[in-house]
Design a protein around this motif. Structure first.
Motif, short mmCIF file in Angstrom:
data_model
loop_
_atom_site.label_atom_id
_atom_site.label_comp_id
_atom_site.label_asym_id
_atom_site.label_seq_id
_atom_site.Cartn_x
_atom_site.Cartn_y
_atom_site.Cartn_z
N ARG A 154 50.83 -16.10 -4.94
CA ARG A 154 50.13 -17.21 -3.96
C ARG A 154 49.52 -18.09 -4.59
O ARG A 154 49.45 -19.54 -4.09
N PHE A 155 48.22 -17.65 -5.33
CA PHE A 155 47.65 -19.24 -5.46
C PHE A 155 48.24 -19.63 -6.65
O PHE A 155 48.39 -21.16 -6.20
N ILE A 156 49.22 -20.05 -7.52
CA ILE A 156 49.70 -20.54 -8.09
C ILE A 156 51.01 -21.55 -7.45
O ILE A 156 51.07 -22.81 -7.19
N SER A 157 51.67 -20.56 -6.26
CA SER A 157 52.42 -21.44 -5.35
C SER A 157 51.94 -22.95 -4.47
O SER A 157 52.10 -23.66 -4.11
N MET A 158 50.51 -21.90 -4.12
CA MET A 158 49.52 -22.30 -3.38
C MET A 158 49.02 -24.13 -4.33
O MET A 158 48.95 -25.05 -3.84
N PRO A 321 46.25 -15.63 15.52
CA PRO A 321 46.38 -14.47 15.73
C PRO A 321 45.90 -13.64 15.72
O PRO A 321 45.25 -13.23 14.64
N PRO A 322 45.50 -12.42 17.52
CA PRO A 322 44.40 -11.70 17.33
C PRO A 322 44.07 -10.78 15.91
O PRO A 322 43.05 -10.49 15.31
N TRP A 323 45.71 -10.26 15.23
CA TRP A 323 45.68 -8.95 14.35
C TRP A 323 45.62 -10.06 13.07
O TRP A 323 45.52 -9.29 11.81
N GLU A 324 45.46 -11.20 12.67
CA GLU A 324 45.02 -11.34 11.56
C GLU A 324 43.59 -12.25 11.30
O GLU A 324 43.33 -12.30 10.38
N CYS A 325 42.87 -11.99 12.85
CA CYS A 325 41.22 -12.08 12.43
C CYS A 325 40.25 -11.68 11.88
O CYS A 325 39.69 -12.14 10.90
N ASP A 326 40.96 -10.51 11.33
CA ASP A 326 40.42 -9.76 10.09
C ASP A 326 40.57 -10.41 8.54
O ASP A 326 40.04 -10.11 8.12
N ARG A 327 41.65 -11.15 8.71
CA ARG A 327 41.51 -11.18 7.23
C ARG A 327 41.69 -13.11 6.39
O ARG A 327 41.66 -13.55 5.56
N LEU A 328 40.95 -13.46 8.00
CA LEU A 328 40.49 -14.66 7.70
C LEU A 328 39.48 -15.15 6.37
O LEU A 328 40.05 -16.44 6.57
N PHE A 329 39.11 -14.41 5.92
CA PHE A 329 38.03 -14.75 4.89
C PHE A 329 38.15 -14.31 3.80
O PHE A 329 37.20 -14.44 2.95
N THR A 330 39.74 -14.14 3.83
CA THR A 330 39.98 -13.73 2.55
C THR A 330 40.68 -14.48 1.41
O THR A 330 41.19 -15.11 2.48
N ALA A 335 46.61 -18.29 8.01
CA ALA A 335 47.50 -16.99 9.14
C ALA A 335 48.92 -17.53 9.33
O ALA A 335 48.77 -18.11 8.47
N SER A 336 49.62 -17.17 9.73
CA SER A 336 50.98 -16.74 9.71
C SER A 336 51.39 -18.74 11.03
O SER A 336 52.57 -18.44 10.13
N ASN A 337 50.46 -18.89 11.96
CA ASN A 337 50.64 -19.92 12.30
C ASN A 337 50.52 -21.67 11.80
O ASN A 337 50.62 -22.08 12.59
N THR A 338 50.04 -21.11 11.04
CA THR A 338 49.69 -22.85 9.81
C THR A 338 50.91 -23.68 8.97
O THR A 338 50.49 -24.38 8.23
N GLY A 345 43.15 -22.04 1.90
CA GLY A 345 42.82 -20.23 2.22
C GLY A 345 41.64 -20.72 1.35
O GLY A 345 41.19 -19.15 1.33
N LEU A 346 40.98 -21.26 1.00
CA LEU A 346 39.76 -21.34 0.01
C LEU A 346 38.29 -21.13 1.63
O LEU A 346 37.35 -20.79 1.17
N GLY A 347 38.83 -21.94 2.18
CA GLY A 347 37.56 -22.23 3.05
C GLY A 347 36.89 -21.71 3.85
O GLY A 347 35.52 -21.65 3.85
N LEU A 348 37.87 -21.33 4.46
CA LEU A 348 36.76 -20.16 4.94
C LEU A 348 36.13 -18.36 5.06
O LEU A 348 35.36 -18.19 4.73
N SER A 349 36.63 -18.07 3.33
CA SER A 349 36.06 -17.59 1.85
C SER A 349 35.16 -18.04 1.93
O SER A 349 34.26 -17.32 1.35
N ILE A 350 35.29 -19.22 1.39
CA ILE A 350 33.54 -20.23 0.51
C ILE A 350 33.02 -19.88 1.79
O ILE A 350 31.48 -20.30 0.92
#
Length: 396
Positions: A154-158, A321-330, A335-338, A345-350
């Motif tokens: 995912r990192f290389i693709s991103m 999506p509510p089922w994805e909130c727990d993974r946001l900070f990974t 999220a699937s709707n972005t 996908g780094l901002g919230l982890s930071i």
């Protein structure tokens, strides 16, 4: 001397065999100073399944032929119920093919009744427990390796995608300015120059985020360097910088974002890490704007008392999506709707790391197509008098 207690579940419908096994185990227990065991005997598979829910078990001794279950299906059912427990099969059939099949189905060992002694059973149990531990540890390592490969992929693709787009813009604009310099108006040159700067800034932001992430993942903890500064003034300055960007976007015909800053306090000196706070608020405000593709309001509220400061950033964007909130900070998770909206996908982890380093918390409330609200709470020290600028390690 304290002895390690091993709870054994004996599943055997023949009372004589069950008594014999228990006698053998009781006698062999005397020769083991470091271990002791407690045997629970049941006669049916259904009783075994109930017992597993009631008490902790370290190993199962299982007869395959029971009143309510026959053959390998007995083993399969128990293994599905308790996949992490070692199972030693006890049977009256000296069948090598059945033994091999039982091991393939998850049994740790296969013992023939009448051919076992106390030493054989206890060794088999101990070996089974250790083999199961190793099996679980190996599966965990394999799972971690698989997850690591997925993260790398995912990192290389991103990174390829996120860097290629601004790089393409830079190269195309530079090429046009070089080839058509005389034909281009000053206004057009200015627009191309602006695109180059914006694209370069976007690439620089990605590299900055990766550098922050690298520091977070290093063995050394993220440094915490607090200093005195005026909190509302800092927030107003940050909002003003975002407003310049929003005004420019609006002039380009994109959807209008109305950024509203509300401070419940006026001049308010605090003792926080300015760099970490900037990481938090910049990422949250950027996300609120980015994930509001149809425009609307982004509200930034500042609340403070003598013990803590609260930042609340609310948008009216696509939501999560509510089922994805727990993974946001990974790291690298989006999220699937972005889809169609750029991001690493780094901002919230930071953000999460910067919050936790300062002893704070972050919460998210979101509804798809309605919007998201992020609330950050940080503890701090407050000066009772107006801040003296000379005490600031980085004056604003």
């Amino acid at each position: 001397m304290n002895r390690e207690l091993i709870n054994i579940l004996l599943v055997e419908d023949n009372c004589r065999d069950a008594e014999l096994f228990q006698d053998i185990l009781e006698m062999s227990q005397e020769s083991h100073e470091s271990q002791a065991w407690n045997v629970t005997h049941v006669m049916r598979l259904a009783e075994a399944l109930v017992q597993l829910d009631r008490t902790p078990v370290q190993v199962i001794l299982l007869d395959l032929s029971l009143p309510d279950s026959q053959g390998l299906q007995t083993l399969v059912t128990l293994r599905e119920k308790a996949p992490t427990l070692p199972i030693v099969v006890l049977t009256g059939l000296n069948d090598e093919h059945l033994a091999i099949t039982a091991v393939r189905e998850g049994a740790q060992d296969y013992l023939v009744k009448g051919l076992v002694s106390g030493g054989t059973i206890t060794r088999s149990m101990f070996y089974a427990i250790e083999r199961k531990k190793n099996e679980i540890a190996m599966k965990s390592c394999l799972e971690q390796e698989r997850e690591l490969r997925e993260i790398k992929s995912r990192f290389i693709s991103m990174l390829s995608h996120e860097l290629r787009n601004p790089l393409t813009t830079i190269l195309a604009s530079a090429h046009l300015m070089e080839k058509l310099s005389k034909e281009l108006s000053e206004q057009k040159k200015g627009e191309m120059n602006r695109k180059i700067k914006e694209s370069a800034g976007r690439m620089n932001k990605i590299l900055d985020d990766l550098l922050v992430l690298w520091h977070q993942e290093s063995p050394e903890p993220t440094p915490f360097k607090p200093s005195w500064f005026d909190l509302p003034q800092f927030c107003q300055k940050l909002v003003a910088e975002f407003q310049i960007q929003l005004d420019h976007q609006c002039s380009q015909g994109t959807h209008s974002i109305h950024l509203i800053f509300v401070s419940r306090v006026k001049s308010y000196p605090v003792y926080l890490d300015l760099n970490l706070l900037e990481q938090i608020l910049t990422n949250l405000l950027s996300n609120a704007i980015k994930y509001s593709p149809n425009g609307g309001k982004v509200e930034f509220e500042l609340i403070a008392d003598s013990h803590q400061v609260i930042f609340r950033i609310q948008d009216s964007g696509i939501g999560i999506p509510p089922w994805e909130c727990d993974r946001l900070f990974t790291s690298f998770y989006r999220a699937s709707n972005t889809e169609g909206i750029s991001g690493t996908g780094l901002g919230l982890s930071i953000v999460k790391n910067a919050v936790e380093v300062q002893g704070g918390t972050i919460q998210v409330n979101s509804e798809v197509s309605i919007g998201s609200t992020f609330t950050v709470t940080l503890p701090f020290r407050v000066n009772s008098v107006l801040m003296d600028p000379s005490n600031c390690s980085r004056p604003l």
